[in-house]
Design a protein around this motif. Structure first.
Motif, PDB file in Angstrom:
ATOM      1  N   VAL A 151      -3.037  -6.542  -5.074  1.00  0.00           N
ATOM      2  CA  VAL A 151      -3.681  -5.475  -5.844  1.00  0.00           C
ATOM      3  C   VAL A 151      -4.658  -4.708  -4.946  1.00  0.00           C
ATOM      4  O   VAL A 151      -4.701  -3.470  -4.970  1.00  0.00           O
ATOM      5  N   LEU A 152      -5.400  -5.437  -4.122  1.00  0.00           N
ATOM      6  CA  LEU A 152      -6.301  -4.767  -3.188  1.00  0.00           C
ATOM      7  C   LEU A 152      -5.511  -3.851  -2.262  1.00  0.00           C
ATOM      8  O   LEU A 152      -5.924  -2.720  -1.978  1.00  0.00           O
ATOM      9  N   ALA A 153      -4.369  -4.335  -1.791  1.00  0.00           N
ATOM     10  CA  ALA A 153      -3.537  -3.508  -0.910  1.00  0.00           C
ATOM     11  C   ALA A 153      -3.061  -2.269  -1.649  1.00  0.00           C
ATOM     12  O   ALA A 153      -3.042  -1.162  -1.088  1.00  0.00           O
ATOM     13  N   GLY A 154      -2.697  -2.436  -2.935  1.00  0.00           N
ATOM     14  CA  GLY A 154      -2.266  -1.289  -3.722  1.00  0.00           C
ATOM     15  C   GLY A 154      -3.372  -0.253  -3.842  1.00  0.00           C
ATOM     16  O   GLY A 154      -3.149   0.950  -3.668  1.00  0.00           O
ATOM     17  N   ILE A 155      -4.600  -0.727  -4.122  1.00  0.00           N
ATOM     18  CA  ILE A 155      -5.737   0.196  -4.227  1.00  0.00           C
ATOM     19  C   ILE A 155      -5.961   0.909  -2.892  1.00  0.00           C
ATOM     20  O   ILE A 155      -6.214   2.112  -2.846  1.00  0.00           O
ATOM     21  N   THR A 156      -5.828   0.156  -1.796  1.00  0.00           N
ATOM     22  CA  THR A 156      -5.971   0.774  -0.476  1.00  0.00           C
ATOM     23  C   THR A 156      -4.971   1.902  -0.299  1.00  0.00           C
ATOM     24  O   THR A 156      -5.308   2.964   0.238  1.00  0.00           O
ATOM     25  N   GLY A 157      -3.740   1.660  -0.768  1.00  0.00           N
ATOM     26  CA  GLY A 157      -2.711   2.687  -0.649  1.00  0.00           C
ATOM     27  C   GLY A 157      -3.145   3.964  -1.347  1.00  0.00           C
ATOM     28  O   GLY A 157      -3.001   5.067  -0.806  1.00  0.00           O
ATOM     29  N   LEU A 158      -3.710   3.813  -2.561  1.00  0.00           N
ATOM     30  CA  LEU A 158      -4.152   5.000  -3.314  1.00  0.00           C
ATOM     31  C   LEU A 158      -5.249   5.737  -2.554  1.00  0.00           C
ATOM     32  O   LEU A 158      -5.268   6.972  -2.493  1.00  0.00           O
ATOM     33  N   LEU A 159      -6.166   4.974  -1.967  1.00  0.00           N
ATOM     34  CA  LEU A 159      -7.252   5.593  -1.209  1.00  0.00           C
ATOM     35  C   LEU A 159      -6.714   6.267   0.050  1.00  0.00           C
ATOM     36  O   LEU A 159      -7.105   7.382   0.406  1.00  0.00           O
ATOM     37  N   TYR A 160      -5.778   5.589   0.703  1.00  0.00           N
ATOM     38  CA  TYR A 160      -5.276   6.066   1.990  1.00  0.00           C
ATOM     39  C   TYR A 160      -4.503   7.363   1.825  1.00  0.00           C
ATOM     40  O   TYR A 160      -4.576   8.256   2.672  1.00  0.00           O
ATOM     41  N   ILE A 161      -3.769   7.480   0.693  1.00  0.00           N
ATOM     42  CA  ILE A 161      -3.014   8.714   0.515  1.00  0.00           C
ATOM     43  C   ILE A 161      -3.970   9.872   0.235  1.00  0.00           C
ATOM     44  O   ILE A 161      -3.696  11.015   0.596  1.00  0.00           O
ATOM     45  N   GLY A 162      -5.131   9.564  -0.381  1.00  0.00           N
ATOM     46  CA  GLY A 162      -6.140  10.601  -0.551  1.00  0.00           C
ATOM     47  C   GLY A 162      -6.677  11.072   0.782  1.00  0.00           C
ATOM     48  O   GLY A 162      -7.106  12.207   0.936  1.00  0.00           O
ATOM     49  N   LEU A 163      -6.643  10.184   1.777  1.00  0.00           N
ATOM     50  CA  LEU A 163      -7.158  10.517   3.111  1.00  0.00           C
ATOM     51  C   LEU A 163      -6.100  11.236   3.942  1.00  0.00           C
ATOM     52  O   LEU A 163      -6.372  12.234   4.596  1.00  0.00           O
ATOM     53  N   ALA A 199       0.841  -1.202   0.000  1.00  0.00           N
ATOM     54  CA  ALA A 199       0.000   0.000   0.000  1.00  0.00           C
ATOM     55  C   ALA A 199       0.876   1.252   0.000  1.00  0.00           C
ATOM     56  O   ALA A 199       0.634   2.198  -0.756  1.00  0.00           O
ATOM     57  N   THR A 200       1.921   1.253   0.840  1.00  0.00           N
ATOM     58  CA  THR A 200       2.812   2.410   0.894  1.00  0.00           C
ATOM     59  C   THR A 200       3.489   2.632  -0.447  1.00  0.00           C
ATOM     60  O   THR A 200       3.570   3.759  -0.938  1.00  0.00           O
ATOM     61  N   MET A 201       3.961   1.528  -1.050  1.00  0.00           N
ATOM     62  CA  MET A 201       4.651   1.646  -2.337  1.00  0.00           C
ATOM     63  C   MET A 201       3.743   2.254  -3.390  1.00  0.00           C
ATOM     64  O   MET A 201       4.122   3.195  -4.099  1.00  0.00           O
ATOM     65  N   SER A 202       2.542   1.713  -3.531  1.00  0.00           N
ATOM     66  CA  SER A 202       1.689   2.203  -4.612  1.00  0.00           C
ATOM     67  C   SER A 202       1.323   3.661  -4.350  1.00  0.00           C
ATOM     68  O   SER A 202       1.302   4.474  -5.284  1.00  0.00           O
ATOM     69  N   ALA A 203       1.080   4.018  -3.083  1.00  0.00           N
ATOM     70  CA  ALA A 203       0.738   5.405  -2.774  1.00  0.00           C
ATOM     71  C   ALA A 203       1.906   6.332  -3.110  1.00  0.00           C
ATOM     72  O   ALA A 203       1.735   7.359  -3.769  1.00  0.00           O
ATOM     73  N   PHE A 204       3.100   5.946  -2.677  1.00  0.00           N
ATOM     74  CA  PHE A 204       4.262   6.819  -2.874  1.00  0.00           C
ATOM     75  C   PHE A 204       4.602   6.938  -4.357  1.00  0.00           C
ATOM     76  O   PHE A 204       4.873   8.035  -4.862  1.00  0.00           O
TER      77      PHE A 204
END
Lengths: 326, 322
Positions: free
Chosen positions: A231-243, A85-90
């Protein structure tokens, strides 16, 4: 337990039986109790805004806990979700500076798929213990991310407005993140309950040998599972960085252990074969409310952690008692 | 018999790997001498105790996620108790902290036995509890350590008449070997040790053959807590302070346990393998630093080595079974 079976207390026993048949009910009761305690401690805190906020913060945790639920059903665990999640967000936040947001998101999900693939092959083909495999890949992922950070340190980072909208925005008082979460949750519940793949997950977790003898291709199921989880974790990362709106190298790391706790509180057996996603969602809500509760009590950080650990342990133990009575 | 050979072969292979790595280190850095070896051992010390703590629990069929937090708590307790106290007071602190580790470990085991919640969840919960307690004891890194305690791990162990060899035997290594042997050898030879292996290999079979499963499990966790407390003390001794946020000891301990040939299902392996494995892992890190490789790349290489070795080990086991 056997003592209560002999004693003639039909009413208490009926309640217990009822709860054991519907394991969601004690969880919902616990959630309501926590909310009531919150309302008593700080009258007026439970309003629409609080509700929206709680849901917003529970959603990333609930999706990550979904990864844990699915992997736990097969007797595994996925500790790399935080790193993924961190990777995809960053990566998304830094790539969006030079690319179209859609392209950046696609680029950001590539490492998620790769890590999932490595996890799946390691666990499914080489039969490495999932705990070790996912810890190892998360170590590699963190290292890669730190090296990557050096290359983009000059270009800066930004968050696309629509992710911020998705993460923090409200429409008529309802968090927009539900637009993403509801389909995901429905999909997971549907997959687990109604599709062949879901049944394979339960089968593999319940009795791997029997599943194999009845023609399940173990490594294919496991590889697909870990890729989906990543992939779900990656999507979570994208959502979490929006938060959170601040890209960092340890963005989603604090969510990993609570995600395991949420799945366990929700009644998923860590040894596989038993559990479901609806319980996990309530588990994530319980943990989020609990965190708020501990925050408004204004305890020092240390005492808060102690209470968090004790409550997780107590809830899990009590819950296991209830469903084991079946 | 063949299993015995394979297991000993694994440890022997690790030892060979360690020696090869030492030779490589010498080639990279011709000046690498006994002093550098001493600092390697000092760096390994807390890791080695963490690994020992993990090993004993894994052999008993469990896993202890709270190792790092246990070390943090014992370390800050020791450091804050010795802060401003006299040198003699430390004589009281050391046994106190060790007893604390033993008791907290036993509590871990009791919670697992009483609540019947899986080990991984219970130790996850105690991880939070111990970490919280560590933060309450000491909010920020601080405290102090008695001088004579520091002196027990600095320098070399003098062997009269053999100055050449004694230069290569750091005091820290002697301390490590003594502490581990004092607990491990009697344990391994006793009925209790056999019981620990038995419950790890099959809890049901052990129960049916009359092994007191609950008691053995509690003792295994208590010993793990004791090793954890030693790790915490070693941490305080080598840094001179206590830090409430645990280091990467959990991950390192699990990795070394697996690398050392202890099956995660329990019941197999010994203590020597994991200890050699932790030396190998730290020496790899030293080598990569000496090669002037970016420390972040080092993390990637370490992770890749860990994953590759574990995959290789699993592959060998698979081939052996067929």
């Amino acid at each position: 337990m056997s003592i209560s079976a002999i004693q003639p207390v039909p009413f208490g026993r009926r309640i217990k039986r009822f709860m054991a048949d519907r394991p969601l009910i004690p969880l919902i009761i616990l959630l309501v109790i926590l909310v009531v305690i919150l309302q008593i401690l700080r009258p007026g805190i439970v309003n629409e805004r609080w509700l929206a906020n709680t849901i917003k913060f529970a959603i990333p945790l609930a999706i990550l806990a979904g990864c844990q639920t699915m992997t736990m059903l097969t007797g595994g665990i996925d500790l790399s979700v935080g790193t993924v999640a961190t990777m995809s967000a960053f990566i998304m936040a830094t790539q969006v500076v030079n690319h179209d947001p859609a392209a950046a998101i696609l680029i950001a999900l590539v490492p998620a798929v790769l890590i999932g693939l490595v996890n799946g092959i390691g666990v499914g083909v080489f039969r490495v213990h999932p705990l070790i495999m996912t810890l190892g890949t998360s170590l590699i992922g963190t290292g890669c991310l730190q090296v990557y950070q050096r290359t983009v340190i000059a270009s800066g980072a930004k968050i696309p407005p629509f992710l911020a909208w998705l993460g923090t925005g409200l429409t008529y008082g309802v968090p927009n993140a539900l637009l993403l979460f509801v389909p995901i949750a429905v999909l997971i519940v549907f997959t687990l309950r109604r599709t062949g793949f879901g049944r394979l997950l339960y089968a593999v977790g319940d009795n791997e040998g029997a599943a194999r003898l009845s023609g399940v291709r173990y490594w294919q199921v496991i590889t697909a599972l870990y890729v989906i989880s990543s992939v779900l974790a990656g999507i979570t990362g994208l959502l979490y960085i929006g938060l959170i709106k601040a890209p960092s190298l340890s963005l989603a790391e604090p969510l990993v252990l609570p995600s395991v706790a949420a799945a366990v509180i929700g009644g998923t057996s860590i040894f596989g074969g038993r559990g479901g996603y609806t319980g996990t969602i309530i588990g994530a809500l319980i943990l989020t409310v609990l965190t708020t509760l501990l925050t408004i009590l204004q305890m020092p950080e240390g005492a808060r952690r102690i209470l968090f650990g004790l409550i997780v342990l107590f809830v899990t133990a009590a819950y296991l008692r209830i469903i084991e009575d079946r | 018999m063949s299993r015995l050979i394979r297991r000993q072969g694994w440890v022997a292979g690790l030892l060979v790997l360690f020696v090869v790595l030492l030779v490589i280190t010498k080639l990279i850095q011709p000046g690498y001498g006994s002093g550098d070896f001493g600092s390697l051992v000092r760096a390994v010390l807390p890791y080695a105790f963490a690994v020992a703590a993990q090993t004993i629990v894994v052999i008993a069929g469990g896993i202890d996620l709270s190792v790092g937090a246990m070390m943090a708590l014992t370390s800050v307790t020791a450091a804050s108790m010795m802060d401003g106290a006299s040198e003699e007071y430390a004589l009281f602190v050391v046994p106190f902290v060790l007893a604390m580790g033993l008791v907290l470990g036993a509590v871990n085991g009791m919670l697992i036995v009483v609540t019947r919640v899986p080990d991984i969840v219970v130790t996850l919960a105690t991880l939070f509890v111990l970490q919280g307690a560590a933060l309450l004891v000491l909010g920020a890194p601080g405290g102090a350590v008695a001088e004579w305690l520091r002196a027990t791990i600095v320098g070399t162990f003098p062997i009269p008449g053999l100055p050449g060899i004694s230069a290569w035997i750091p005091k820290a290594l002697v301390l490590l070997v003594v502490c581990l042997c004092i607990i491990w050898i009697p344990l391994k030879r006793s009925k209790l040790g056999l019981s620990i292996y038995a419950i790890g290999s099959s809890e049901l079979a052990a129960f049916r053959s009359g092994v007191p499963v609950a008691r053995t499990k509690i003792i295994a966790y208590a010993l793990s807590g004791l090793f954890g407390a030693m790790g915490g003390l070693a941490l305080t001794m080598s840094t001179g302070i206590g830090a409430p946020i645990p280091g990467p000891y959990l991950l390192a301990s699990v990795a070394a346990v697996v690398l050392g040939g202890v099956a995660l299902g329990g019941g197999k392996g010994g203590l020597l393998g994991p200890i050699v494995a932790v030396f190998v892992l730290r020496l790899v890190r030293t080598d990569l630093t000496l090669l002037a490789i970016d420390p972040n790349v080092t993390a990637i290489i370490e992770g890749a080595i860990m994953v590759a070795v574990v995959m290789f080990g699993a592959f060998i086991t698979m081939r052996g079974r067929q």
